[in-house]
Motif scaffolding. Structure first.
Motif, PDB file in Angstrom:
ATOM      1  N   GLN A  54       0.850  -1.187   0.000  1.00  0.00           N
ATOM      2  CA  GLN A  54       0.000   0.000   0.000  1.00  0.00           C
ATOM      3  C   GLN A  54       0.887   1.239   0.000  1.00  0.00           C
ATOM      4  O   GLN A  54       1.946   1.242   0.634  1.00  0.00           O
ATOM      5  N   PRO A  55       0.484   2.308  -0.702  1.00  0.00           N
ATOM      6  CA  PRO A  55       1.308   3.525  -0.719  1.00  0.00           C
ATOM      7  C   PRO A  55       1.406   4.131   0.688  1.00  0.00           C
ATOM      8  O   PRO A  55       0.380   4.457   1.297  1.00  0.00           O
ATOM      9  N   ILE A  56       2.635   4.227   1.211  1.00  0.00           N
ATOM     10  CA  ILE A  56       2.829   4.781   2.558  1.00  0.00           C
ATOM     11  C   ILE A  56       3.986   5.779   2.560  1.00  0.00           C
ATOM     12  O   ILE A  56       4.802   5.826   1.640  1.00  0.00           O
ATOM     13  N   ASN A  57       4.028   6.573   3.642  1.00  0.00           N
ATOM     14  CA  ASN A  57       5.134   7.508   3.871  1.00  0.00           C
ATOM     15  C   ASN A  57       5.860   7.069   5.148  1.00  0.00           C
ATOM     16  O   ASN A  57       5.235   6.896   6.199  1.00  0.00           O
ATOM     17  N   PHE A  58       7.163   6.859   5.002  1.00  0.00           N
ATOM     18  CA  PHE A  58       7.971   6.421   6.145  1.00  0.00           C
ATOM     19  C   PHE A  58       9.127   7.397   6.337  1.00  0.00           C
ATOM     20  O   PHE A  58       9.835   7.739   5.382  1.00  0.00           O
ATOM     21  N   LYS A  59       9.322   7.823   7.580  1.00  0.00           N
ATOM     22  CA  LYS A  59      10.396   8.778   7.895  1.00  0.00           C
ATOM     23  C   LYS A  59      11.396   8.120   8.837  1.00  0.00           C
ATOM     24  O   LYS A  59      11.014   7.349   9.730  1.00  0.00           O
ATOM     25  N   GLY A  60      12.652   8.446   8.625  1.00  0.00           N
ATOM     26  CA  GLY A  60      13.681   7.904   9.503  1.00  0.00           C
ATOM     27  C   GLY A  60      15.055   8.438   9.164  1.00  0.00           C
ATOM     28  O   GLY A  60      15.220   9.312   8.295  1.00  0.00           O
ATOM     29  N   GLU A  61      16.052   7.868   9.844  1.00  0.00           N
ATOM     30  CA  GLU A  61      17.451   8.279   9.656  1.00  0.00           C
ATOM     31  C   GLU A  61      18.191   7.229   8.848  1.00  0.00           C
ATOM     32  O   GLU A  61      18.010   6.021   9.055  1.00  0.00           O
TER      33      GLU A  61
END
Length: 701
Positions: A54-61
């Motif tokens: 599924q189209p998702i947005n993931f944030k991280g380092e």
């Protein structure tokens, strides 16, 4: 501030040239270059509850990032590991080694894409990425992301970056609607609408922006019509009295009975042209509804009053057909009839001047002049032009339609304007007809001629083909004829699409060796096309394999078969036009919708693809009239260019549709409110400025 694209960051000569290919030449052009769809990326901060595929947005380092070479597949692979408090996610990009130079360990990134599960590991493949900065918005990866039409050498990230920059460069976007109008209609300002259409926070932003843009399109459309009516009210036309005896005699001589709609439309047109104000009427009727005979009744009346009639058609084939029809139906009336196209000038009377002067001689001597764009040449002068008819009006530009009607005639030292009738098969809802044209006259032929049978329409797969070919042969043996439409002229490996030339050879060798066949396409010489059409009309050719050049107007009453190859490649309106080439007599007709081989293979394996690809073909099986099909198309594909639906020709909206009844009514109400005490809109300078250039060239738009 300069409006030049070169003023934007990262726009050099090469990028500017690429933007020019999209029609973008200024910063303002960029601001008004709207997305055609959106991607929605759901925020997924926790890997434990991640949604697979599924189209998702993931944030991280970024913990690590490196390039490696896959020798087996001969490609560069960029691998990265991105972590946040919920865990680590593997990232892979293919053949983009520059990413490892752009992104470094320690960078905070926002990623948009789909996560897959491979051997128990979560992997995001080829996501869109951008560095997280507290000084700027993440316009490529978060929430709702706009998607634009592109050309070669430019990416979605580039166009978004430039549009975002352009919006910040333009301090104020002037609105042509007053504060009173915006408040009365509960609309966003133009500046708000543009900001939200590009970078919405939620779907409500998109809806409110689209509502404003729809209202603008429909309002301007109707306001143009309002001013056209004002202009026409100032003009004088030659009254053309109704010659009732001659008209009744002509109608009684026809080999068929007119429908009630045809009679009503003809009578209304006759009443219009009997006035000293120029008629300005649209005659709308579905394919095969019999608009042409209504036009010929008006022409007959015009000639009986010793006035000329001009009939302009969009193609040489259609103009020639109208010419032959006029010759046949008026054969006992001694009318002088001429045909004028870029390559052909003929008449049923003797042309005595040198051939170069035939166009002008025809327009001076003929009672009825039928032609294409050639009728609007500057050198063409009519002698006593009383009526102008434009067939398939949506295929002509506004300027072209204006040029033919602007050929005013000096009648006893009084400058007069010809009466104007515009014919179209474009489905126009009655609501739009009654409200949007602001007094412009409108006639609808909704009935088909009597004794016409509904065309049986069926989708054909590979297993049914041989049975279909046998059926076609049976129809031919009964004296009937068939059209076969292909998407291409020459063979191509373009997704298995069939070509006219290849299909001719296959059918001639394998299925119809004893049947007379021919091909027809747009690259053939005019004389060759005319010869083939004449043979087909005379029933000497039994099967005509053609490209879409037969879409409009071709009338072969003996044709009972239409096979459309690669049917899924054509739009619903075009498919309906193709089908309209048959079923034009009392004979039962059949339309077969053949799928491309590659498409058929895809559909067998993919139900979702089948559902979307076949929706319009199934609608064509179920419905016979253009208005129902237009409504189905709107339902399946949505409204306006935002959902991929464009109306054709003069009714050409980016967002609005012909079925936005409520907005149509609101726009009409607003025009009435604004013009009640200010008929020329002198107190609305921005609104006048918005439309003044197009009003000068517009007739019926």
């Amino acid at each position: 501030m300069s409006n030049q694209l070169s003023q934007l960051n990262k726009v050099g000569a090469k990028t500017e040239k690429t933007l020019n290919k999209l029609g973008l030449k200024t910063i303002s052009d960029l601001v008004f270059y709207f997305p055609y769809r959106y991607e929605k990326y759901e925020d997924a901060p926790n890997l434990e509850n991640i949604k697979i595929n599924q189209p998702i947005n993931f944030k991280g380092e970024i913990i690590l990032i490196r390039n490696k070479r896959s020798f087996r597949k001969k490609m560069n692979i960029t691998e990265a590991l991105v972590s946040n408090d919920s865990g680590s996610l593997e990232i892979i990009w293919f053949n983009q080694p520059f990413i490892a130079k752009t992104l470094k360990p320690g960078d905070q990134v926002s990623l948009a894409g789909k996560i897959t599960l491979k051997q128990g590991r979560l992997i995001m493949i080829s996501p869109v990425y951008e560095k997280i900065s507290y000084q700027k918005s993440n316009i490529h990866t978060e929430n709702i992301v706009p998607v634009y039409s592109l050309t070669q050498d430019i990416t979605q990230k580039q166009i978004r970056f430039l549009i975002h920059q352009a919006l910040s460069k333009i301090n104020k976007i002037p609105d042509y609607f007053s504060e009173e109008t915006l408040k009365r209609q509960k609309l966003l300002s133009l500046e708000e609408a543009i900001s939200k259409i590009h970078f919405p926070k939620d779907y409500r932003d998109i809806e409110s922006a689209i509502e404003r843009l729809k209202f603008s399109e429909l309002f301007i459309f109707q306001l143009k019509s309002y001013f056209v009516r004002q202009q026409l009210d100032k003009k004088i036309a030659m009254p053309i009295p109704t010659k009732l005896t001659a008209i009744k005699k002509f109608i009684n001589s026809l080999p068929y009975t007119l429908t009630n709609d045809q009679k009503k439309s003809a009578w209304t047109i006759l009443k219009d042209i009997s006035q000293n104000k120029p008629m300005s009427r649209i005659l709308q009727g579905d394919v095969g509804s019999g608009k042409t005979i209504v036009a010929l009744i008006a022409i007959l009346n015009c000639v009986k009053n010793k006035k000329q009639s001009a009939l302009m058609a969009p193609t040489e084939i259609l103009a020639k057909q109208h010419y032959q029809t006029a010759l046949e139906l008026f054969q006992n009336l001694n009318f002088k009839i001429g045909l004028l196209t870029s390559k052909k000038q003929i008449a049923n009377f003797e042309l005595i001047k040198p051939k170069k002067q035939w166009p002008q001689e025809i327009c001076q001597q003929a009672d009825i002049i039928i032609g294409t764009h050639s009728l609007i040449q500057e050198k063409i002068k009519f002698k006593r032009l009383g009526l102008v008819i434009v067939d398939e009006q949506h295929r002509f530009g506004v300027n072209q339609r204006q040029e033919i009607i602007a050929k005013d005639i000096d009648d006893n030292n009084t400058k007069t304007t010809p009466h104007f009738l515009s014919m179209t098969a474009t489905p126009i809802p009655r609501t739009l007809a009654l409200t949007s044209f602001s007094g412009l006259n409108f006639s609808i032929i909704s009935e088909k001629p009597k004794n016409r049978k509904e065309t049986i329409t069926k989708i054909i797969d590979s297993e049914q083909r041989n049975k279909m070919y046998t059926f076609i042969e049976q129809e031919i043996n009964q004296g009937h004829q068939a059209f076969i439409v292909c998407p291409l002229i020459d063979p191509s490996d373009n997704f298995g699409a069939k070509s006219v030339k290849e299909e001719y050879e296959k059918l001639k060798n394998n299925h119809f060796p004893k049947i007379e066949m021919a091909i027809l396409h747009g690259k053939m010489k005019t004389e060759e096309k005319e010869d083939i059409m004449k043979k087909f009309l005379d029933n000497k050719i039994k099967i005509l394999i053609s490209t879409s050049v037969i879409e409009v107007g071709v009338d072969i009453k003996n044709a009972t078969i239409m096979l459309i190859e690669g049917a899924e490649r054509f739009g619903l309106a075009q498919l309906h036009q193709f089908r309209g080439r048959i079923g034009r007599s009392e004979l039962q007709s059949y339309c077969f919708l053949g799928l491309s081989e590659d498409q058929e293979n895809v559909l067998t394996k993919d139900f979702n693809n089948k559902k979307t690809s076949l929706a319009r073909l199934e609608a064509l099986q179920k419905y016979q009239d253009g208005l129902s099909l237009a409504m189905i198309d709107l339902k399946n594909r949505g409204g306006g260019n935002f959902y991929g639906l464009e109306q054709s020709g003069s009714i050409n909206f980016k967002y609005a549709s012909l079925f936005d009844h409520e907005i149509i009514k609101k726009a009409e109400e607003e025009i009435k409110a604004l013009t009640k005490n200010d008929p020329n809109l002198e107190n609305q300078p921005q609104l006048l400025k918005k439309i003044q250039n197009s009003i000068e060239q517009t007739h019926l738009e």
